[in-house]
Design a protein around this motif. Sequence first.
Motif, PDB file in Angstrom:
ATOM      1  N   ASN A 136      -9.518   5.147  -2.192  1.00 46.39           N
ATOM      2  CA  ASN A 136      -9.958   5.110  -1.001  1.00 46.39           C
ATOM      3  C   ASN A 136      -9.243   6.174   0.069  1.00 46.39           C
ATOM      4  N   ASP A 178      -4.598   9.431   4.859  1.00 48.20           N
ATOM      5  CA  ASP A 178      -3.780   8.329   3.855  1.00 48.20           C
ATOM      6  C   ASP A 178      -4.767   8.026   2.669  1.00 48.20           C
ATOM      7  N   THR A 179      -4.484   8.247   1.567  1.00 44.31           N
ATOM      8  CA  THR A 179      -5.431   7.990   0.586  1.00 44.31           C
ATOM      9  C   THR A 179      -4.736   7.096  -0.499  1.00 44.31           C
ATOM     10  N   GLY A 180      -5.429   6.224  -1.177  1.00 43.38           N
ATOM     11  CA  GLY A 180      -4.912   5.329  -2.263  1.00 43.38           C
ATOM     12  C   GLY A 180      -5.908   5.251  -3.442  1.00 43.38           C
ATOM     13  N   VAL A 189      -8.290   7.440   3.621  1.00 44.93           N
ATOM     14  CA  VAL A 189      -8.472   6.819   5.137  1.00 44.93           C
ATOM     15  C   VAL A 189      -8.254   8.230   6.028  1.00 44.93           C
ATOM     16  N   MET A 223      -0.057   2.695  -6.820  1.00 48.49           N
ATOM     17  CA  MET A 223      -1.103   3.274  -5.814  1.00 48.49           C
ATOM     18  C   MET A 223      -0.728   4.588  -5.595  1.00 48.49           C
ATOM     19  N   ARG A 260       0.812  -7.421  -4.604  1.00 41.57           N
ATOM     20  CA  ARG A 260       0.116  -8.388  -3.435  1.00 41.57           C
ATOM     21  C   ARG A 260       0.039  -9.631  -4.051  1.00 41.57           C
ATOM     22  N   MET A 263       0.757   3.533   1.830  1.00 46.30           N
ATOM     23  CA  MET A 263       1.139   4.410   3.017  1.00 46.30           C
ATOM     24  C   MET A 263       2.244   3.815   3.756  1.00 46.30           C
ATOM     25  N   ALA A 292       0.826  -1.085  -0.137  1.00 45.56           N
ATOM     26  CA  ALA A 292       0.151   0.196   0.104  1.00 45.56           C
ATOM     27  C   ALA A 292       0.922   1.292  -0.072  1.00 45.56           C
ATOM     28  N   TRP A 300     -10.329   1.036   7.657  1.00 40.91           N
ATOM     29  CA  TRP A 300      -9.112   0.520   6.916  1.00 40.91           C
ATOM     30  C   TRP A 300      -7.828   0.371   7.863  1.00 40.91           C
TER      31      TRP A 300
HETATM   32  N1  SER Z   1      -3.873   2.615   2.847  1.00 42.48           N
HETATM   33  C1  SER Z   1      -5.209   2.496   1.896  1.00 42.48           C
HETATM   34  C2  SER Z   1      -4.953   1.364   1.079  1.00 42.48           C
HETATM   35  O1  SER Z   1      -4.427   0.546   0.909  1.00 42.48           O
HETATM   36  C3  SER Z   1      -5.173   4.060   1.288  1.00 42.48           C
HETATM   37  O2  SER Z   1      -4.081   4.449   0.603  1.00 42.48           O
HETATM   38  O3  SER Z   1      -6.365   1.317   0.528  1.00 42.48           O
END
Ligand code: SER
Length: 885
Positions: free
Chosen positions: A200, A229-231, A202, A86, A67, A41, A39, A160
């Motif tokens: 997403n 924290d966004t993704g 967060v 991401m 992943r 973050m 991710a 999350w």
């Molecule tokens: N940590 C969150 C995710 O992996 C947003 O970056 O979805």
Amino acid sequence: MQTHEIRNRFIQHFVKAGHTEVPSASLVLDDPNLLFVNAGMVPFKPYFLGHQTPEFNTATSIQKCVRTLDIEEVGITTRHNTFFQMAGNFSFGDYFKEGAIKHAWSLLTGSIEDGGFGIPAEKLWVTVYLDDDEAHDIWANKVGVPEDHIQRRGMADNYWSMGVPGPCGPCSEIFYDRGPEYGVDGGPEADEDRYIEIWNLVFMQNERGEGTGKDSFEILGPLPKQNIDTGMGIERVAFLLQGVDNVYETDLLRPVINAAEELTGSTYNANHADDIRFRVIADHSRTGLMLMLDGVTPSNSDRGYILRRLLRRIVRSARLLGAKGEVLDRLIGVAAETMTPSYPEIADNWERIRRVAVAEEKAFTKTLAAGEELFAQAATKAKSEGKTILSGHDAFTLHDTHGFPIDLTIEMAEEAGLTIDRAEFDREMAEQRARAKADSQAKKKSHTDLHVYREFIDNNPTVFTGYDRLADESTVVGIVSGGEKTSSASEGEEVELILDRTPLYAESGGQMADRGRIVTADGAIVDINDVQKVGKKLWLHKGIVTAGEFAAGVAAEAQVDEKWRHGARQAHTATHLIHAALREVLGQTATQAGSMNKPGYLRFDFKYGEQLTADQLRQIEEITNEAVDRDWAVNTTEMPLEEAKAAGAMALFSENYGDVVRVVEIGGPFSMELCGGTHVAHSSQIGPVSVLGEASVGSGVRRIEAYSGLDSFRYLTTERLLAERLATEFKAPSAELPDRIAALADKLKAAEKQLADLKAGQLLANAASHLDSARTIGDVTYLGLNLPAGTGMKDIRSLATDLSKRLADRPSVVALIADGGQKVPFVVAVSDQAVDKGVKAGNLVKLMGEKVGGKGGGKPSMAQGSGSDASGIEAALAAIESELA
Ligand code: SER
């Protein structure tokens, strides 16, 4: 819109809004909980938890992620990808919910001309956490999303966490509606195939504790600050903006599929089974590329194993699609072309990556060949026993021991008219999985147990003073025994002591931990045999209380074993010299893959595709010892990471942003590395360095080993004494030994040949005596002999010809066989009169072959063969007798 442009627009949007652009961290970060970064973050985790203070309050990045939980699922649908990018924006105590929501919305719906993605607002839906009225109201009132496009969802969807203890918080997700042709109305709650999650957000505000799954864990309490924290999934946005159906059709993956079509002669979108293979090829080629770029090499464990599986699945899929030759060079090459605009460093690393991939494909091709042979044996056995089912155990052995994929086994079995006992295979697989799971649970446990140390990590991080001193006054701030915190420990107990400051070096950067002692004024002693760091901040001194009693809070002196440290310094500095020498001799692509050093000994692993020549090894040793001889000062300096990189310091791939790093420099440009280890002050203090040799440790990685200091001296002495002993034995000066030994070996070979000739002569000379054993079966004279062990094919044939001549005046059959050691050679000679009666030597050797696990053939009068199972010799002769009868 091309993927590369989507990336640029994202970064520009946030840079314009004052965010610091942070480059993607390596996929491989030094975190025991994570195989790969998964991710955006992850590199920022210490900032969210408040363990480190960032140099910026807001940041943006596009993080490489991998992943690999369910590799088997890849390609079956078009949704799973093992690699993805991401894009994220992060706030460390700066803006919170409203800022995050507005930033995301303006990028998604902003016009193309203004740098946005130009997505019509009505195509977007959002979700918020059940009771998060604040987020709901921002979406509804400040952004103006209609109420019927906002849905509230529970923990599993809208809360999350990393799945393990760490930062966490409620989140709000943004979905894109692909339209009614993709599914039912009703928003993401109704159909996540039609409504695709793209972003997403967060609201990272809490710290989670132990627990399982997405929704059953303890919330320990609030984080020091409210963070964001966004993704955003770059790949998903790409396929939506490119107007194609899924990720495999985008500019990043479709070219790989096209290349696979050319290589295999099959067509994509023709049938489901083939499509899965095409998608496996596209997905894995790209993931394999990115892992190799970050220094992962194929091996049989951990990260290397994942890479190996990915690469082998590509090769296998390509074969099943009809590819004949090697494929990885081309397929990964195309993936490299599509990725280079965003990752220009691929170009510099391509030669190395290509070498690793090609070597792995060669190794796998060999495995396949070995597997095919084993398969043939198993199939022959099954058939000769009149079975149509191949045992599941055989299939499992092929899979487990030889890495032979089950679907290939199934396909080959079908071709051979067999099926596989799938139930038995599945049972053995399940048992193996259970074993692996038990193993990984045991490993996980050692992570979760870290909670014992949590309060120390937070409140008493250890101060390391061992660069300048070998003994230090400190306080025992904690004692851990048997995994539990305790207030005291007495003689005989195994303990882990935590000190406020310590001169003892904890194992890291390849250098083994210091040995030493911790003593108190009352004479209590712990002998330290290992020192490990937890959470990068806490030193655990492991050892046994050998006298007195230790209590938490007591003052103590920590002492490093000076002799140990002296040797460790020598070996570690020698490692740097070898590294530098190696790159001088092999070139700059021979980068470090790992190292280990302890007093007197070091090993260094590096990326290189070929075996080193004796001459290269000698040069490396020479350059290293020259560097010792120059008595260079070893300088250590602390500086910001960027400055160190700009100065050309070499580093292993795990990085930590914003850190001040320690640079160890020897001889100016000769050697400069990021390193936290302990070193000698001058290179001459290392003493002699002897290279022991090098070997392969997995494809594309080689290991060089050496002794340093007194151990090097002792090694050289032992070698010298050995040469002296041989010289005495051979009565020759040592310089002449190689010639002498070669001459002796020649002589021995000649003598062996003479002996073999003599034996053969004897066999022929005794030929007449064998005639006594001839018997009559019907109207044929039969002479079958099991000759002395060690008799070779050549001699058997001579004897058979000789005996057959002696029996040429009548219908006769001579059958000779022997246990030849590795093989079981056999010959059948049939006289003309017997041939006229219809006896055929070729048929008879086939019968013999069946009994000794081999084959044979030849003319009616003379045929030969060879088997592998000497236990069948008597049966082979008996088979001929009964055939003649
Ligand atoms: N940590 C969150 C995710 O992996 C947003 O970056 O979805």
